[in-house]
Design an enzyme around this catalytic site. Sequence first.
Site, mmCIF file in Angstrom:
data_model
loop_
_atom_site.group_PDB
_atom_site.id
_atom_site.type_symbol
_atom_site.label_atom_id
_atom_site.label_comp_id
_atom_site.label_asym_id
_atom_site.label_seq_id
_atom_site.Cartn_x
_atom_site.Cartn_y
_atom_site.Cartn_z
ATOM 1 C CG HIS A 1 -0.579 4.949 -0.787
ATOM 2 N ND1 HIS A 1 -0.027 6.397 -0.454
ATOM 3 C CD2 HIS A 1 0.665 4.859 -1.729
ATOM 4 C CE1 HIS A 1 0.821 6.878 -1.319
ATOM 5 N NE2 HIS A 1 1.253 5.782 -2.173
ATOM 6 C CG ASP B 1 6.604 6.827 -2.703
ATOM 7 O OD1 ASP B 1 5.939 5.651 -2.574
ATOM 8 O OD2 ASP B 1 6.180 7.679 -2.948
ATOM 9 C CG HIS B 2 3.841 7.366 0.467
ATOM 10 N ND1 HIS B 2 3.022 8.310 0.881
ATOM 11 C CD2 HIS B 2 4.034 7.204 -0.761
ATOM 12 C CE1 HIS B 2 2.997 9.092 -0.242
ATOM 13 N NE2 HIS B 2 3.656 8.412 -1.261
ATOM 14 C CG HIS C 1 2.603 2.814 -3.932
ATOM 15 N ND1 HIS C 1 1.772 3.551 -4.556
ATOM 16 C CD2 HIS C 1 2.270 1.475 -4.593
ATOM 17 C CE1 HIS C 1 1.182 2.979 -5.651
ATOM 18 N NE2 HIS C 1 1.560 1.861 -5.398
ATOM 19 C CG HIS D 1 -2.277 6.384 -5.485
ATOM 20 N ND1 HIS D 1 -1.881 6.989 -6.554
ATOM 21 C CD2 HIS D 1 -1.348 5.759 -4.907
ATOM 22 C CE1 HIS D 1 -0.482 6.752 -6.554
ATOM 23 N NE2 HIS D 1 -0.242 6.084 -5.450
#
Length: 309
Positions: A63, A67-68, A65, A145
């Site tokens: 996804h 932090d990914h 976000h 999520h």
Amino acid sequence: MELQFLGTGAGQPAKHRNVSSLVLKLLDEINEVWMFDCGEGTQRQILETTIKPRKIKKIFITHLHGDHIFGLPGFLSSRAFQASEEQTDLEIYGPVGIKSYVTNSIRISGSKLPYQIHYHEFDDTSMGKILETDKFIVYAERLAHTIFCMGYRVVQKDLEGTLDAEALRAVGVPFGPLFGKVKNGQDIELEDGTKIFAKDFISEPRKGKIITIIGDTRKTSASVRLAKDADVLVHESTYGKGDERMARNHGHSTNMQAAQIARDAGAKRLLLNHVSARFLGRDCRQMEKDAATIFENVKVVRDLEEVII
């Protein structure tokens, strides 16, 4: 076949855990490495490993976000610094928007990539089988999520049976073309009239491995489907026992919920990932112990840890 965890933390980098990224090493199988997510600092983590960036041929994003994905433009740029003869094209799989994010980051920063990136974007209408090669199939499903997030199921196709060379020699078959025929499943006849049946010298096909990688999610039946009979299930564990309400409010899972998914799916091994920075060594051991009351073969993974599948 191995997994190596480049970042096992949740949300933001911590002293003992970087943010999300892992690789599936398929060097013996297809001489490739596949990356799943690429959080900030991933390229720095790679320097602590034996991974060669040119071997990374596919990147799967769960996804969008930060932090990914915040490590992706940097990794792609650094990958461009290899010698020209080592440049190889790359495929990126992920939610709609990943192409725009990468191309705009590269354009705005003035970066130049001497290799091609092929994008495969997905939404609710394109879940299911997203990739098939000679040796692997990859499936994806939407998770639960706070934004669109995908889980991945990597299925190795069944392996061919192995030839019992010693037994073949013992019945008088000379090494050479006849060996090759038997290995390819052909029956043969020797000069003395002896008939050799290939099925008597080739073992049954071996079942391929199944690896399931679950992105950020609340507990959901989609995770069970993706993890059905998996040899390894990598599941997020942002929260611990008793934090179920907080996990649900933030679109995440607890260690206990991950264990329930592994149990219900009939998985063989559970690796807990995406762990909050508030869980230190003793806390992680307790997370394992608590989860083991539901699913015994469980481990909280650490940054740079390698797991043989």
